[in-house]
Motif scaffolding. Structure first.
Motif, short mmCIF file in Angstrom:
data_model
loop_
_atom_site.label_atom_id
_atom_site.label_comp_id
_atom_site.label_asym_id
_atom_site.label_seq_id
_atom_site.Cartn_x
_atom_site.Cartn_y
_atom_site.Cartn_z
N VAL A 20 43.57 39.05 39.39
CA VAL A 20 45.19 38.76 40.62
C VAL A 20 43.39 37.95 41.80
N ALA A 21 43.24 38.44 42.51
CA ALA A 21 42.03 37.70 43.94
C ALA A 21 41.57 36.79 42.50
N ALA A 22 41.56 37.42 42.00
CA ALA A 22 40.34 35.72 41.42
C ALA A 22 41.05 34.75 40.73
N ALA A 23 42.14 34.74 40.05
CA ALA A 23 43.28 33.87 40.10
C ALA A 23 43.82 33.03 41.40
N ASN A 52 49.10 46.70 47.05
CA ASN A 52 48.53 46.66 45.58
C ASN A 52 46.95 46.06 45.23
N GLY A 53 47.72 44.67 45.14
CA GLY A 53 46.60 44.35 44.86
C GLY A 53 47.44 43.93 43.14
N GLN A 54 48.60 43.75 43.08
CA GLN A 54 49.02 43.61 42.04
C GLN A 54 49.34 42.43 41.51
N PHE A 55 49.89 41.81 42.68
CA PHE A 55 50.77 40.38 42.86
C PHE A 55 50.43 39.03 43.45
N ALA A 56 50.76 37.98 43.53
CA ALA A 56 50.56 37.17 45.06
C ALA A 56 51.28 36.13 43.95
N ASP A 57 52.23 35.44 45.13
CA ASP A 57 52.70 34.59 44.84
C ASP A 57 52.16 33.12 46.05
#
Length: 247
Positions: A132-135, A152-157
């Motif tokens: 997710v962080a790389a995307a 939790n680092g699992q989602f990003a908008d």
């Protein structure tokens, strides 16, 4: 300048066109095998394909920009891979993300949304990834703007300056997600609009948010399509941001 414009491949163009009309998207390109629809924020394309095609029912992440060469150069300077290609439909930029996902960015002379499109509706594209962080870094490098990140680092908008959103979700492997939308306002208003167009839909109110669910036209014939049985429309203006960091 950047606008979200996913491409949905389907042999059911007529059914999707009727659904998009009911949602308040406005048709701005109407070729035989290629249609584009503007929402109040973002755009979505329908690409007609054969019923036996491996692409039938698949949505691909995609974007539009005004100046392709400037965009590609800025993306490379920022640290992401961008390659200008000459395809059958014209020049395009292929982005190869850090997780290996590839998506296209096409040039357009018209990034402005048509005034008659539903102003409260946005096009929400999905990106599944184990990183997710790389995307998120690649999206930032192409000019997308962070909106929120799960603690939790699992989602990003992310949102695009000229409309539309990209929702990044944790997954086992990189993949283009299904078709989705967002709505700025109460979902009951959109539900009433859909019911007036004889579209069956219902609202789900759960602890993590409110969504409107409507049937995916691909599902009856393609139960394994990436979107699944349901097209989700998120209520975007919810006040409970528990578990998320707003940017």
């Amino acid at each position: 300048m950047l606008r979200v414009r996913p491409i949905h491949f389907t042999s059911r163009v007529q059914e999707f066109s009727a659904l998009f009309d009911a949602l308040g998207l406005v048709r701005v390109v109407n070729d035989v095998d290629w249609l584009e629809f503007d929402a109040g924020s973002g755009s979505v394309a329908l690409h007609r394909t054969a019923a036996d095609s491996t692409d039938d029912g698949v949505t691909y992440l995609g974007f539009q920009v005004k100046d392709l060469d400037v965009f590609a150069e800025r993306t490379r300077v920022a640290g992401s891979q961008a390659e200008i290609l000459q395809e059958a439909h014209g020049r395009t930029a292929k982005i190869t993300a850090r997780d290996g996902l590839e998506f296209m960015v096409d040039p357009t002379d018209h990034l402005e949304t048509v005034a008659t499109a539903n102003p409260q509706l946005s096009v929400n594209a999905l990106w599944y990834t184990p990183e997710v962080a790389a995307a998120a870094q690649d999206l930032g490098n192409i000019g997308a703007i962070p909106v929120s990140t799960a603690k939790n680092g699992q989602f990003a908008d992310f949102k695009a300056k000229n409309g539309g959103k990209v929702l990044v979700h944790i997954a086992e492997k990189p993949a283009h997600g299904g078709l989705g939308f967002g709505y700025h306002g109460k979902l009951e208003v959109l539900l009433e609009r859909l019911q007036a167009h004889q579209v069956q839909a219902h609202i789900i109110d759960e602890s993590y948010g409110r969504t409107l669910h409507l049937s995916n036209p691909d599902y009856a014939e393609l139960p394994n399509n990436p979107t699944g049985a349901t097209i989700w429309i998120n209520e975007e203006d919810q006040e409970d941001h528990y578990g998320y960091l707003k940017h």
